[in-house]
Design an enzyme around this catalytic site. Structure first.
Site, PDB file in Angstrom:
ATOM      1  N   GLY A   5       0.842  -1.183   0.000  1.00 27.59           N
ATOM      2  CA  GLY A   5       0.000   0.000   0.000  1.00 27.59           C
ATOM      3  C   GLY A   5       0.881   1.238   0.000  1.00 27.59           C
ATOM      4  N   MET A   7       2.657   4.628   2.253  1.00 27.67           N
ATOM      5  CA  MET A   7       3.346   4.760   3.535  1.00 27.67           C
ATOM      6  C   MET A   7       2.356   4.824   4.694  1.00 27.67           C
ATOM      7  SD  MET A   7       6.321   7.568   2.859  1.00 27.67           S
ATOM      8  CE  MET A   7       5.191   8.811   2.257  1.00 27.67           C
ATOM      9  N   SER A  11      -0.228  -3.261   4.105  1.00 22.37           N
ATOM     10  CA  SER A  11       0.032  -4.031   2.893  1.00 22.37           C
ATOM     11  C   SER A  11      -0.579  -5.412   3.098  1.00 22.37           C
ATOM     12  CB  SER A  11       1.542  -4.163   2.663  1.00 22.37           C
ATOM     13  OG  SER A  11       2.119  -2.893   2.467  1.00 22.37           O
ATOM     14  N   HIS A  29       1.265  -5.779  -8.054  1.00 20.38           N
ATOM     15  CA  HIS A  29       2.441  -5.722  -7.184  1.00 20.38           C
ATOM     16  C   HIS A  29       2.380  -4.542  -6.216  1.00 20.38           C
ATOM     17  CE1 HIS A  29       3.602  -3.148 -10.579  1.00 20.38           C
ATOM     18  NE2 HIS A  29       4.276  -2.479  -9.692  1.00 20.38           N
ATOM     19  N   GLY A  30       1.315  -3.772  -6.278  1.00 14.74           N
ATOM     20  CA  GLY A  30       1.136  -2.654  -5.357  1.00 14.74           C
ATOM     21  C   GLY A  30      -0.234  -2.054  -5.557  1.00 14.74           C
ATOM     22  N   GLY A  32      -0.995   0.884  -6.573  1.00 11.54           N
ATOM     23  CA  GLY A  32      -1.064   1.701  -7.788  1.00 11.54           C
ATOM     24  C   GLY A  32      -1.388   3.149  -7.490  1.00 11.54           C
TER      25      GLY A  32
END
Length: 103
Positions: A5, A7, A11, A29-30, A32
């Site tokens: 995610g 900061m 996640s 992978h994240g 976005g």
């Protein structure tokens, strides 16, 4: 795999699923970006972002205030929505949500 995610958010640890073969077992992978780095720099001030995060117990070090502004939480999509879409698409399943350690 880890779906990161921002900061300011948690996640997820994800596991592959059998139906993931349609995408060669790849997944997000994240979370976005929800806005460009330029838009984030214009909208957020790095010093203010740091101060707001510190009030919530999140401490960051940065090489530049503009770099911190680019990574502000609202500049990213909601990680919970992204992981839900990943599951609904049959790409992976969540194993655990990772959060910062609260003191």
């Amino acid at each position: 795999m880890i779906l990161g995610g921002s900061m300011e958010t948690g996640s997820y640890l994800l596991a592959g699923v059998d139906t993931g073969d349609s995408t060669f077992f790849t997944t997000a992978h994240g979370s976005g970006r929800a806005m460009s780095r330029t838009a984030a720099r214009k909208r957020f001030a790095g010093v203010s972002s740091r101060n707001m995060m510190e009030e919530r117990g999140i401490y960051v070090r940065t090489a530049s205030w503009s770099g911190l502004a680019e990574e502000a939480g609202p500049a990213y999509k909601n990680v919970d929505d992204v992981v839900e879409a990943t599951e609904r698409a049959g790409l992976s399943r969540r194993v655990v949500r990772l959060l910062r350690w609260a003191t």
